[in-house]
Each structure stands twice: as C-alpha cells, then as structure tokens.
Scaffold this motif. Structure first.
Motif, PDB file in Angstrom:
ATOM      1  N   LEU A  76       0.807  -1.216   0.000  1.00  0.00           N
ATOM      2  CA  LEU A  76       0.000   0.000   0.000  1.00  0.00           C
ATOM      3  C   LEU A  76       0.836   1.259   0.000  1.00  0.00           C
ATOM      4  CD1 LEU A  76      -3.014  -0.756   2.388  1.00  0.00           C
ATOM      5  CD2 LEU A  76      -2.893  -0.887  -0.108  1.00  0.00           C
ATOM      6  N   GLU A  77       2.070   1.165   0.503  1.00  0.00           N
ATOM      7  CA  GLU A  77       2.929   2.353   0.522  1.00  0.00           C
ATOM      8  C   GLU A  77       3.174   2.864  -0.892  1.00  0.00           C
ATOM      9  OE1 GLU A  77       4.931   5.515   2.081  1.00  0.00           O
ATOM     10  OE2 GLU A  77       3.646   4.041   3.080  1.00  0.00           O
ATOM     11  N   TYR A  78       3.200   1.956  -1.855  1.00  0.00           N
ATOM     12  CA  TYR A  78       3.384   2.358  -3.252  1.00  0.00           C
ATOM     13  C   TYR A  78       2.257   3.286  -3.689  1.00  0.00           C
ATOM     14  CZ  TYR A  78       4.709   1.818  -8.170  1.00  0.00           C
ATOM     15  OH  TYR A  78       5.122   2.054  -9.451  1.00  0.00           O
ATOM     16  N   PHE A  79       1.031   2.950  -3.299  1.00  0.00           N
ATOM     17  CA  PHE A  79      -0.126   3.769  -3.667  1.00  0.00           C
ATOM     18  C   PHE A  79      -0.142   5.080  -2.885  1.00  0.00           C
ATOM     19  CE2 PHE A  79      -1.206  -0.589  -4.703  1.00  0.00           C
ATOM     20  CZ  PHE A  79      -1.786  -0.471  -5.955  1.00  0.00           C
ATOM     21  N   ARG A  80       0.316   5.028  -1.638  1.00  0.00           N
ATOM     22  CA  ARG A  80       0.350   6.259  -0.824  1.00  0.00           C
ATOM     23  C   ARG A  80       1.356   7.267  -1.374  1.00  0.00           C
ATOM     24  NH1 ARG A  80       0.313   2.332   3.679  1.00  0.00           N
ATOM     25  NH2 ARG A  80      -1.791   2.268   4.564  1.00  0.00           N
ATOM     26  N   ARG A  81       2.345   6.792  -2.123  1.00  0.00           N
ATOM     27  CA  ARG A  81       3.368   7.691  -2.668  1.00  0.00           C
ATOM     28  C   ARG A  81       2.935   8.367  -3.974  1.00  0.00           C
ATOM     29  NH1 ARG A  81       8.759   6.592  -1.096  1.00  0.00           N
ATOM     30  NH2 ARG A  81       8.751   5.941   1.092  1.00  0.00           N
ATOM     31  N   ASP A 127      -5.810  21.297  -8.551  1.00  0.00           N
ATOM     32  CA  ASP A 127      -4.851  20.805  -7.560  1.00  0.00           C
ATOM     33  C   ASP A 127      -4.744  19.291  -7.705  1.00  0.00           C
ATOM     34  OD1 ASP A 127      -3.296  20.147  -5.380  1.00  0.00           O
ATOM     35  OD2 ASP A 127      -4.363  21.446  -3.979  1.00  0.00           O
ATOM     36  N   ILE A 128      -3.883  18.857  -8.616  1.00  0.00           N
ATOM     37  CA  ILE A 128      -3.814  17.429  -8.902  1.00  0.00           C
ATOM     38  C   ILE A 128      -3.195  16.640  -7.750  1.00  0.00           C
ATOM     39  CG2 ILE A 128      -3.774  17.749 -11.400  1.00  0.00           C
ATOM     40  CD1 ILE A 128      -0.797  17.287 -11.377  1.00  0.00           C
ATOM     41  N   VAL A 129      -2.320  17.266  -6.983  1.00  0.00           N
ATOM     42  CA  VAL A 129      -1.701  16.557  -5.855  1.00  0.00           C
ATOM     43  C   VAL A 129      -2.760  16.243  -4.798  1.00  0.00           C
ATOM     44  CG1 VAL A 129       0.021  16.677  -4.027  1.00  0.00           C
ATOM     45  CG2 VAL A 129       0.534  17.622  -6.287  1.00  0.00           C
ATOM     46  N   GLN A 130      -3.557  17.235  -4.431  1.00  0.00           N
ATOM     47  CA  GLN A 130      -4.598  17.022  -3.431  1.00  0.00           C
ATOM     48  C   GLN A 130      -5.668  16.081  -3.958  1.00  0.00           C
ATOM     49  OE1 GLN A 130      -4.566  18.032  -0.217  1.00  0.00           O
ATOM     50  NE2 GLN A 130      -6.313  16.637  -0.063  1.00  0.00           N
ATOM     51  N   ALA A 131      -5.980  16.180  -5.241  1.00  0.00           N
ATOM     52  CA  ALA A 131      -6.989  15.295  -5.825  1.00  0.00           C
ATOM     53  C   ALA A 131      -6.538  13.843  -5.763  1.00  0.00           C
ATOM     54  CB  ALA A 131      -7.266  15.707  -7.268  1.00  0.00           C
ATOM     55  N   VAL A 132      -5.273  13.603  -6.110  1.00  0.00           N
ATOM     56  CA  VAL A 132      -4.747  12.234  -6.064  1.00  0.00           C
ATOM     57  C   VAL A 132      -4.674  11.743  -4.620  1.00  0.00           C
ATOM     58  CG1 VAL A 132      -2.719  10.796  -6.504  1.00  0.00           C
ATOM     59  CG2 VAL A 132      -3.490  12.427  -8.236  1.00  0.00           C
ATOM     60  N   ALA A 133      -4.251  12.612  -3.699  1.00  0.00           N
ATOM     61  CA  ALA A 133      -4.163  12.221  -2.288  1.00  0.00           C
ATOM     62  C   ALA A 133      -5.540  11.858  -1.739  1.00  0.00           C
ATOM     63  CB  ALA A 133      -3.554  13.362  -1.471  1.00  0.00           C
ATOM     64  N   THR A 134      -6.554  12.660  -2.071  1.00  0.00           N
ATOM     65  CA  THR A 134      -7.912  12.385  -1.604  1.00  0.00           C
ATOM     66  C   THR A 134      -8.423  11.068  -2.160  1.00  0.00           C
ATOM     67  OG1 THR A 134      -8.418  14.745  -1.439  1.00  0.00           O
ATOM     68  CG2 THR A 134     -10.290  13.239  -1.587  1.00  0.00           C
ATOM     69  N   PHE A 135      -8.203  10.869  -3.454  1.00  0.00           N
ATOM     70  CA  PHE A 135      -8.671   9.630  -4.089  1.00  0.00           C
ATOM     71  C   PHE A 135      -7.985   8.407  -3.496  1.00  0.00           C
ATOM     72  CE2 PHE A 135      -7.847   6.399  -7.388  1.00  0.00           C
ATOM     73  CZ  PHE A 135      -9.148   5.926  -7.539  1.00  0.00           C
ATOM     74  N   MET A 136      -6.669   8.482  -3.308  1.00  0.00           N
ATOM     75  CA  MET A 136      -5.958   7.314  -2.795  1.00  0.00           C
ATOM     76  C   MET A 136      -6.333   7.035  -1.344  1.00  0.00           C
ATOM     77  SD  MET A 136      -4.548   6.069  -5.368  1.00  0.00           S
ATOM     78  CE  MET A 136      -4.359   4.652  -4.292  1.00  0.00           C
ATOM     79  N   ASP A 137      -6.537   8.069  -0.536  1.00  0.00           N
ATOM     80  CA  ASP A 137      -6.970   7.849   0.849  1.00  0.00           C
ATOM     81  C   ASP A 137      -8.304   7.105   0.875  1.00  0.00           C
ATOM     82  OD1 ASP A 137      -4.755   9.089   1.877  1.00  0.00           O
ATOM     83  OD2 ASP A 137      -5.750  11.011   2.270  1.00  0.00           O
ATOM     84  N   ARG A 138      -9.238   7.556   0.062  1.00  0.00           N
ATOM     85  CA  ARG A 138     -10.549   6.904   0.012  1.00  0.00           C
ATOM     86  C   ARG A 138     -10.453   5.490  -0.528  1.00  0.00           C
ATOM     87  NH1 ARG A 138     -14.107  11.878  -2.624  1.00  0.00           N
ATOM     88  NH2 ARG A 138     -14.108  13.237  -0.785  1.00  0.00           N
ATOM     89  N   THR A 139      -9.622   5.311  -1.542  1.00  0.00           N
ATOM     90  CA  THR A 139      -9.495   3.993  -2.168  1.00  0.00           C
ATOM     91  C   THR A 139      -8.858   2.994  -1.221  1.00  0.00           C
ATOM     92  OG1 THR A 139      -9.328   4.993  -4.366  1.00  0.00           O
ATOM     93  CG2 THR A 139      -8.503   2.749  -4.121  1.00  0.00           C
TER      94      THR A 139
END
Length: 205
Positions: A88-93, A186-198
């Motif tokens: 999962l760390e791979y996805f968190r990065r 804000d693509i960084v925040q968008a990706v972070a939000t999506f990955m947290d939810r996923t």
C-alpha cells in the motif's frame, strides 16, 4: 577462478554515452517547453552544441528521440518516490509523484498529450505508451496483491485486483487531463484524496 573486473566505459564510447545523455536532457527541456510538434531537432542540437546530423546519429529520427525522452521521464518518475516501496505504501506515494511532475509541468503536459495521441497505432510513441500502460498495470497489481497477502487489505480476487488498478490508472490520467485543461486544478490534493478513500475502501471490503 576469479572473473576479470569489468572496466568502466572509456574513450569515444564514454564520450558518446555522455553526449547521448546531454541530448536527452536538452530534448526533455525543449519538448517540455514547446511540445513534440513545436520542439525542433535543430533547436535541441543547438542547445547541446552538436550538429543536426550528429543528433540523428544517436537517435535516428525525431521519433526515436521522443521515445528516449519518454523513457527518461519514466525513469525519473520511479526515482522520484516509488523506488524501494511495496504494498500500500506504493499507492500512498502517488501524490508525491504528481507533485514532482508539477516541478516540470511541460513534461507532464507532453506525456498526457502523447498518451492521448498515441492511441493511434501509427503514432511514433504508440508502442512505448502501450508497453508503459501494460507494465504499470502489472506493477500496480503486484503491489495490491502483496498488500492483500500481507493483510494490509481484505482478500481481493485476481479479477478485483485487475479492476481496481485499472480504476486507479484511469483516475490518475483523468486528473492529469483536467489539469491540462485547467492548470489551477490541484492534482496533488486530488490524487491524495482519491488514494486515501481507495485504500480505506480496500480495507473495508
């Protein structure tokens, strides 16, 4: 019997390797600034201080240089924050990777544009983009499978894993496309939000 030590490249070969690296770095900048169509071989050659003919000796064509640029961009992506991480760390990065891309937005724009245009089999980057997607899906599936095996997520069937990583890839591409049309995204925040939810969803299944 001990094997012979492998010597480092010397002489003309070492010079040729260094020159090739310089050309790729210059092309990264030029294509990033002007796109593939706008970035000329002559401009790239002038930045490196070589002739048009010398540049073509290394890459054969503008299309060959484009492939080398995309490969270097891909290598830098891995080294940005994905090297050595698993599960999962791979996805968190992934948000970190998007943040690094924004440090060179011209290249991100180039890649997004190439990915769309290269759906045409006649496009010079078609094979590279196709192989990159196949490889990335395999890598993502491997990390998600590893996470499931380690108990980081609940059990996921192979078909589920395949579908989940395709969705992740589609969202990353979609967010990048939104940014291309609206740079204020804000693509960084968008990706972070999506990955947290996923990741939370994978844990609840």
């Amino acid at each position: 019997m001990a094997g012979k030590a492998v010597s480092a490249p010397r002489g003309p070969y070492k010079t040729g390797v260094r020159r090739r690296e310089q050309i790729v770095q210059a092309a990264l900048t030029v294509f990033g600034e002007q796109g593939f169509a706008g970035g000329s071989i002559r401009t790239i050659a002038e930045r490196v201080g070589v002739s048009h003919a010398t540049l073509l000796q290394h890459f054969g064509s503008k299309e060959g240089l484009l492939t080398a640029v995309l490969e270097e961009w891909d290598r830098q992506t891995v080294e940005t924050g994905l090297s050595g991480v698993e599960g999962l760390e791979y996805f968190r990065r992934l948000p970190l990777v998007m943040s690094a891309h924004l440090a060179n937005p011209g290249l991100l724009e180039l890649f997004i544009t190439m990915a769309a245009e290269a759906s045409n089999p006649a496009h010079p980057a078609h094979t590279f983009i196709r192989h990159r997607y196949d490889r990335n899906l395999t890598i993502l599936a491997g990390h998600l499978r590893q996470a499931a095996d380690a108990g980081e997520t609940t059990s996921l069937a192979p078909a589920q894993i395949d579908m989940e990583v395709r969705i992740v890839t589609a969202v990353l591409d979609g967010i990048g496309l939104q940014w291309l049309n609206d740079p204020s995204t804000d693509i960084v925040q968008a990706v972070a939000t999506f990955m947290d939810r996923t990741i939370a969803d994978w844990s609840r299944h």
